[in-house]
Design an enzyme around this catalytic site. Structure first.
Site, PDB file in Angstrom:
ATOM      1  N   HIS A  63       0.847  -1.201   0.000  1.00  0.00           N
ATOM      2  CA  HIS A  63       0.000   0.000   0.000  1.00  0.00           C
ATOM      3  C   HIS A  63       0.885   1.255   0.000  1.00  0.00           C
ATOM      4  O   HIS A  63       1.862   1.333   0.741  1.00  0.00           O
ATOM      5  CB  HIS A  63      -0.912  -0.009   1.227  1.00  0.00           C
ATOM      6  CG  HIS A  63      -1.985   1.036   1.145  1.00  0.00           C
ATOM      7  ND1 HIS A  63      -1.750   2.352   1.465  1.00  0.00           N
ATOM      8  CD2 HIS A  63      -3.278   0.963   0.754  1.00  0.00           C
ATOM      9  CE1 HIS A  63      -2.861   3.046   1.286  1.00  0.00           C
ATOM     10  NE2 HIS A  63      -3.807   2.228   0.854  1.00  0.00           N
ATOM     11  N   GLU A  97       0.634   4.118   1.325  1.00  0.00           N
ATOM     12  CA  GLU A  97       0.859   4.760   2.639  1.00  0.00           C
ATOM     13  C   GLU A  97       1.998   4.060   3.385  1.00  0.00           C
ATOM     14  O   GLU A  97       2.882   4.708   3.960  1.00  0.00           O
ATOM     15  CB  GLU A  97      -0.421   4.710   3.479  1.00  0.00           C
ATOM     16  CG  GLU A  97      -0.231   5.382   4.841  1.00  0.00           C
ATOM     17  CD  GLU A  97      -1.308   5.033   5.847  1.00  0.00           C
ATOM     18  OE1 GLU A  97      -2.499   4.978   5.480  1.00  0.00           O
ATOM     19  OE2 GLU A  97      -0.949   4.798   7.015  1.00  0.00           O
TER      20      GLU A  97
END
Ligand code: F3S
Length: 288
Positions: A127, A129
């Protein structure tokens, strides 16, 4: 048959996504012709919002190395430290919409890495993030299960953080293990409030209804978590991106229907879903 619909209170844009979207539209509206505006990665996991931004001249790029003398929007997921350096070296102006809750995680890992801790990030290694967070320290270990936590064998003290959209239950399972296993561990529960409230409400509503509708983008991590939580409790759960995907015929047989939505789902998409249900039969929404 009269259908009862329960719509979550905490549905739709969180503060971080709202800020990113508003900043991007405002930047596009005041853009000067000299500088192009790029978004580094899709601004939010919602096709219609991204489409509107594209119409206003905000181009999405996946690589920024070749971007020069432009404006670059960093989305709410945040990026690693190096990305800022590259963007600045190439004479770009940065419009930083990294969510404050993500920025806090960057600061925690940077500070504790420098202080000699082994950084552990609980989250999905693919991901953006999590990739961004791991780029604020030298050697982060990224884990996503209790089994992976058990495989860690570090001589250094641990500093543990979580992806902001992590499932609360998974965090507690892993944090509990670290607490029992290590004398020297710092646990930072960095799951953001918007995520926690949405997950708690999904759990609550799923217990009361026969069918759960989860609205959100197919690439949205927090929407996927809401779907997993809902499905665990209410086996009749469906993840949809917009009202076109509602199977009205199927829904006819359910008396109570719950509606929850991810943090990157615009209000108007939630309203369209409710409207479609309203138009297809007699419904009571949130008791009214
Ligand atoms: Fe920020 Fe949480 Fe939203 S981290 S972007 S407020 S889901």
């Amino acid at each position: 048959m009269k259908h009862k619909i329960i719509v979550a209170k905490y549905a739709g844009f969180c503060s971080g996504v709202k800020n990113a979207v508003e900043t991007a539209f405002a930047s596009a509206a005041t853009a000067d012709k000299e500088k192009k505006i790029y978004a580094y990665g899709e601004l939010i996991h919602n096709e219609s919002v991204n489409q509107k931004l594209a119409e206003q001249g905000v181009c999405v790029v996946d690589q920024i190395d070749a971007i020069r003398d432009s404006k670059i929007i960093i989305r709410s997921h945040g990026v690693d430290q190096q990305t800022y350096q590259i963007a600045e070296q190439n004479n770009n102006a940065i419009i930083d919409t990294t969510c404050v809750f993500v920025k806090r995680v960057h600061n925690i890992v940077k500070e504790h890495d420098a202080a000699g801790y082994q950084i552990v990030i609980i989250g999905n290694a693919k991901h953006p993030e999590v990739i961004g967070i791991s780029g604020w320290c030298e050697n982060a270990m990224i884990i996503n299960s209790l089994a992976e936590a058990k495989a860690i064998n570090s001589a250094k003290p641990l500093c543990v953080v979580a992806q902001t959209t992590l499932n609360d239950d998974l965090y507690h399972e892993i944090a509990g293990y670290f607490k029992r296993q290590y004398d020297n561990v710092l646990l930072y529960k960095t799951i953001c409030a918007a995520t926690r409230l949405r997950q708690e409400e999904a759990r609550e509503i799923a217990q009361k209804v026969d069918f759960m509708i989860v609205i959100g983008g197919k690439n949205s991590s927090n929407t996927k978590k809401l779907y997993e939580i809902s499905k665990k409790i209410c086996k009749n759960a469906q993840l949809i991106q917009n009202f076109n995907q509602i199977d009205v015929k199927l829904l006819q047989k359910y008396v109570t229907i719950g509606i929850v939505a991810g943090a990157s789902t615009p209000d108007w998409i939630i309203k369209e879903v409710i409207l479609k249900l309203k138009n297809k039969g007699e419904v009571v929404i949130n008791g009214k």
